[in-house]
Design a protein around this motif. Structure first.
Motif, PDB file in Angstrom:
ATOM      1  N   VAL A  16       0.889  -1.024   0.126  1.00 56.31           N
ATOM      2  CA  VAL A  16      -0.229   0.120   0.031  1.00 56.31           C
ATOM      3  C   VAL A  16       0.946   1.202   0.193  1.00 56.31           C
ATOM      4  CG1 VAL A  16      -1.754   1.374   1.608  1.00 56.31           C
ATOM      5  CG2 VAL A  16      -1.686  -1.070   1.603  1.00 56.31           C
ATOM      6  N   ARG A  17       0.661   2.164  -0.261  1.00 51.73           N
ATOM      7  CA  ARG A  17       1.191   3.344  -0.822  1.00 51.73           C
ATOM      8  C   ARG A  17       0.954   4.152   0.221  1.00 51.73           C
ATOM      9  NH1 ARG A  17       0.011   6.637  -5.446  1.00 51.73           N
ATOM     10  NH2 ARG A  17       1.798   7.843  -5.234  1.00 51.73           N
ATOM     11  N   CYS A  18       2.251   4.494   1.003  1.00 49.10           N
ATOM     12  CA  CYS A  18       1.844   5.340   1.862  1.00 49.10           C
ATOM     13  C   CYS A  18       2.710   6.708   1.935  1.00 49.10           C
ATOM     14  CB  CYS A  18       2.258   4.419   3.413  1.00 49.10           C
ATOM     15  SG  CYS A  18       0.873   3.224   3.724  1.00 49.10           S
ATOM     16  N   VAL A  19       2.548   7.233   3.456  1.00 51.41           N
ATOM     17  CA  VAL A  19       3.028   8.644   3.541  1.00 51.41           C
ATOM     18  C   VAL A  19       3.971   8.029   5.407  1.00 51.41           C
ATOM     19  CG1 VAL A  19       1.756  10.230   2.124  1.00 51.41           C
ATOM     20  CG2 VAL A  19       1.341  10.064   4.194  1.00 51.41           C
ATOM     21  N   LEU A  20       5.429   8.399   5.279  1.00 55.51           N
ATOM     22  CA  LEU A  20       5.661   8.271   6.545  1.00 55.51           C
ATOM     23  C   LEU A  20       5.939  10.338   7.413  1.00 55.51           C
ATOM     24  CD1 LEU A  20       6.485   6.117   8.843  1.00 55.51           C
ATOM     25  CD2 LEU A  20       8.661   7.060   7.798  1.00 55.51           C
ATOM     26  N   GLY A  21       5.456  10.340   8.283  1.00 50.89           N
ATOM     27  CA  GLY A  21       5.451  11.552  10.055  1.00 50.89           C
ATOM     28  C   GLY A  21       6.111  11.954  10.013  1.00 50.89           C
ATOM     29  N   ILE A  22       7.393  12.636  10.806  1.00 53.64           N
ATOM     30  CA  ILE A  22       7.956  12.491  12.192  1.00 53.64           C
ATOM     31  C   ILE A  22       8.548  13.475  12.030  1.00 53.64           C
ATOM     32  CG2 ILE A  22      10.193  11.843  12.565  1.00 53.64           C
ATOM     33  CD1 ILE A  22      10.905   9.721  10.037  1.00 53.64           C
ATOM     34  N   ASP A  23       7.726  13.525  13.660  1.00 59.71           N
ATOM     35  CA  ASP A  23       8.350  14.926  14.407  1.00 59.71           C
ATOM     36  C   ASP A  23       9.163  14.485  15.540  1.00 59.71           C
ATOM     37  OD1 ASP A  23       7.635  16.866  15.920  1.00 59.71           O
ATOM     38  OD2 ASP A  23       6.632  15.659  17.545  1.00 59.71           O
ATOM     39  N   GLY A  26      13.448  17.200  22.405  1.00 69.92           N
ATOM     40  CA  GLY A  26      13.810  17.433  23.101  1.00 69.92           C
ATOM     41  C   GLY A  26      13.376  16.255  23.666  1.00 69.92           C
ATOM     42  N   THR A  27      12.644  15.367  23.972  1.00 69.01           N
ATOM     43  CA  THR A  27      12.067  15.050  25.110  1.00 69.01           C
ATOM     44  C   THR A  27      11.754  13.634  24.550  1.00 69.01           C
ATOM     45  OG1 THR A  27      10.138  16.433  24.770  1.00 69.01           O
ATOM     46  CG2 THR A  27      11.237  16.804  26.572  1.00 69.01           C
ATOM     47  N   GLY A  28      11.623  13.258  22.891  1.00 68.58           N
ATOM     48  CA  GLY A  28      11.126  12.305  21.988  1.00 68.58           C
ATOM     49  C   GLY A  28      10.740  12.610  21.071  1.00 68.58           C
ATOM     50  N   SER A  29      10.465  11.060  19.868  1.00 72.79           N
ATOM     51  CA  SER A  29       9.823  11.426  18.683  1.00 72.79           C
ATOM     52  C   SER A  29       9.232  10.404  18.333  1.00 72.79           C
ATOM     53  CB  SER A  29      11.977  11.331  17.690  1.00 72.79           C
ATOM     54  OG  SER A  29      12.484   9.798  18.037  1.00 72.79           O
ATOM     55  N   ARG A  30       8.044  10.221  16.709  1.00 74.69           N
ATOM     56  CA  ARG A  30       7.452   9.578  17.133  1.00 74.69           C
ATOM     57  C   ARG A  30       7.504   9.958  15.372  1.00 74.69           C
ATOM     58  NH1 ARG A  30       2.294  11.320  19.483  1.00 74.69           N
ATOM     59  NH2 ARG A  30       2.861  13.623  18.503  1.00 74.69           N
ATOM     60  N   ALA A  31       6.629   8.476  15.051  1.00 75.59           N
ATOM     61  CA  ALA A  31       7.082   8.484  13.415  1.00 75.59           C
ATOM     62  C   ALA A  31       4.961   7.633  13.611  1.00 75.59           C
ATOM     63  CB  ALA A  31       7.104   7.538  12.547  1.00 75.59           C
ATOM     64  N   ALA A  32       4.782   8.354  12.001  1.00 76.90           N
ATOM     65  CA  ALA A  32       3.082   8.240  11.947  1.00 76.90           C
ATOM     66  C   ALA A  32       3.326   7.259  10.519  1.00 76.90           C
ATOM     67  CB  ALA A  32       2.130   9.305  11.901  1.00 76.90           C
ATOM     68  N   LEU A  33       2.194   6.851   9.918  1.00 72.02           N
ATOM     69  CA  LEU A  33       2.768   5.983   8.498  1.00 72.02           C
ATOM     70  C   LEU A  33       1.235   6.378   8.355  1.00 72.02           C
ATOM     71  CD1 LEU A  33       4.088   4.210   6.441  1.00 72.02           C
ATOM     72  CD2 LEU A  33       2.824   2.337   6.930  1.00 72.02           C
ATOM     73  N   GLU A  34       0.800   6.731   7.312  1.00 74.47           N
ATOM     74  CA  GLU A  34      -0.771   6.756   6.560  1.00 74.47           C
ATOM     75  C   GLU A  34      -0.757   5.825   5.311  1.00 74.47           C
ATOM     76  OE1 GLU A  34      -3.063  10.368   9.235  1.00 74.47           O
ATOM     77  OE2 GLU A  34      -2.881  10.373   7.502  1.00 74.47           O
ATOM     78  N   PRO A  35      -1.688   5.524   4.683  1.00 73.03           N
ATOM     79  CA  PRO A  35      -2.028   5.277   3.636  1.00 73.03           C
ATOM     80  C   PRO A  35      -2.376   6.015   2.510  1.00 73.03           C
ATOM     81  CG  PRO A  35      -3.158   3.990   4.694  1.00 73.03           C
ATOM     82  CD  PRO A  35      -2.730   4.915   5.917  1.00 73.03           C
ATOM     83  N   LEU A  36      -1.626   7.008   1.454  1.00 77.61           N
ATOM     84  CA  LEU A  36      -1.625   8.203   0.683  1.00 77.61           C
ATOM     85  C   LEU A  36      -3.114   8.192   0.477  1.00 77.61           C
ATOM     86  CD1 LEU A  36      -0.283  10.098  -0.780  1.00 77.61           C
ATOM     87  CD2 LEU A  36      -0.109   8.808  -2.476  1.00 77.61           C
ATOM     88  N   ASP A  37      -3.460   7.172  -0.082  1.00 82.24           N
ATOM     89  CA  ASP A  37      -5.303   7.602  -0.502  1.00 82.24           C
ATOM     90  C   ASP A  37      -6.183   7.855   0.831  1.00 82.24           C
ATOM     91  OD1 ASP A  37      -4.177   8.219  -2.801  1.00 82.24           O
ATOM     92  OD2 ASP A  37      -4.244   5.525  -3.820  1.00 82.24           O
ATOM     93  N   ALA A  38      -5.781   6.841   2.118  1.00 80.04           N
ATOM     94  CA  ALA A  38      -6.649   8.004   2.562  1.00 80.04           C
ATOM     95  C   ALA A  38      -7.417   8.665   3.557  1.00 80.04           C
ATOM     96  CB  ALA A  38      -6.533   7.085   4.396  1.00 80.04           C
ATOM     97  N   PRO A 305       1.800  18.603  16.272  1.00 82.01           N
ATOM     98  CA  PRO A 305       3.667  18.808  15.416  1.00 82.01           C
ATOM     99  C   PRO A 305       3.569  17.550  14.530  1.00 82.01           C
ATOM    100  CG  PRO A 305       3.320  19.846  17.271  1.00 82.01           C
ATOM    101  CD  PRO A 305       2.263  19.067  17.567  1.00 82.01           C
ATOM    102  N   LEU A 306       3.116  16.096  14.730  1.00 84.42           N
ATOM    103  CA  LEU A 306       2.869  14.862  14.370  1.00 84.42           C
ATOM    104  C   LEU A 306       2.308  14.327  13.231  1.00 84.42           C
ATOM    105  CD1 LEU A 306       4.559  11.940  13.590  1.00 84.42           C
ATOM    106  CD2 LEU A 306       2.818  11.258  15.609  1.00 84.42           C
TER     107      LEU A 306
END
Length: 331
Positions: A16-23, A26-38, A305-306
């Motif tokens: 599935v074609r997806c996009v990945l956002g990364i925030d 200083g106290t941590g980090s997160r990545a969120a994956l979502e389908p491009l067409d969703a 921000p994420l």
């Protein structure tokens, strides 16, 4: 002569074609994956990552981003990551070559994946105002405001580091609390006993703080993690903690107002973990903003921000992102 009938094998599902956002903060980090067409915000999968460290060689923010891209690719092999959007603290001033990092991240995601790197203020802006022009202040470990229309106007205020800036941020609150606590420890004042007790419970005896804190590459995040305890003491009515939180709220409001460039709509918002502190902090922030900018609208944030990092990735994937604009945005 008989023949064996062919066996129908199930076809493997296409990734599935997806996009990945990364925030990254200083106290941590997160990545969120979502389908491009969703629909944005739906079918989201999230990974937690490390917080950044800053040493003599600069920030390791891009290493944190690379680790999250790799972890996402490993965790979700059913996803074809076609676009990545990264918002990171210190990107403009503590990372040597953000341009070179885009190829590295693209290689880790998928061949030909589009990548955009942005200062954390930009992804905070995209999340809070949902792409509209105006000013946003992001207050977590640090504090930075950005006024922009994502085109010709780019006004940065703050975010210059915890040694002399990041006014009203988590690390600023933590440092102010430690300063008040050490004065009481030394007998110079007698008004910060609760702060001293809380600080020693978290960091150890006061005499150990230089060795425990000043030597740490992640000291900003470590000290910022003390801010919720300061906020809690303020909520319980401690005078010294309340004074720190009120001053912090006013400082953040002044930073936000300074980012309201004359060429932008008089529209502002906020984001970041420090705004979880209600009471003295939020009240002082709202009152000072209204005093300094009575003609401006202060809106609650549309997203985090994420969310802004995912929005950045979607703009990359759709080909709708404007050209890079260092020191805010790199393509």
């Amino acid at each position: 002569m008989s023949s064996t009938p062919p066996v129908d094998r199930p076809r493997e599902a296409s990734p599935v074609r997806c996009v990945l956002g990364i925030d990254i903060g200083g106290t941590g980090s997160r990545a969120a994956l979502e389908p491009l067409d969703a629909t944005p915000g739906t079918s989201r999968r999230v990974l937690e990552g490390a917080r950044i460290a800053v040493a003599s060689t600069g920030s390791n923010a891009l290493d944190v981003a690379a680790a999250l891209v790799g972890a996402a690719a490993d965790a979700w092999p059913d996803a074809a990551i076609t676009a990545v959007g990264v918002g990171a603290t210190g990107l403009a001033s503590l990372v040597a070559d953000p341009d070179a990092a885009t190829a590295r991240l693209s290689h880790l995601a998928a061949p030909g994946a589009g990548v955009a790197l942005a200062v954390d203020a930009l992804t905070a802006h995209l999340g809070a105002l949902d792409g509209r022009a105006g000013a946003v202040v992001a207050v977590g470990t640090g504090a930075i405001a950005l006024g922009t229309d994502l085109d010709t106007t780019w006004r940065r205020v703050g975010g210059w580091g915890h040694l002399w800036d990041d006014r009203g941020s988590g690390v600023w609150v933590g440092i102010e609390a430690l300063k008040a606590a050490i004065r009481t420890h030394d007998g110079v004042t007698d008004d910060a006993r609760a702060l001293l007790a809380a600080a020693e419970a978290r960091f150890g005896p006061a005499h150990s703080w230089p060795g425990a804190l000043l030597t740490r590459a992640d000291r900003a995040g470590l000290i910022a993690a003390f801010a919720p305890e300061v906020a809690g003491l303020a909520a319980d009515g401690d005078a010294a903690a309340s004074a720190i939180m009120r001053t912090a709220g006013r400082e953040v409001a002044a930073t936000l107002v300074a980012a309201l460039d004359p060429d932008l709509p008089r529209l502002a918002s906020w984001t970041g973990g420090m705004f979880a502190a209600a009471g003295a902090y939020r009240d002082a922030f709202a009152a000072e903003f209204a005093r300094l900018a009575p003609d401006a609208a202060l809106e609650s944030p549309s997203g985090t921000p994420l969310d802004g990092a995912v929005r950045l990735a979607r703009l990359v994937g759709a080909g709708d992102l404007p050209a890079g604009h260092p020191p805010f945005l790199w393509r």
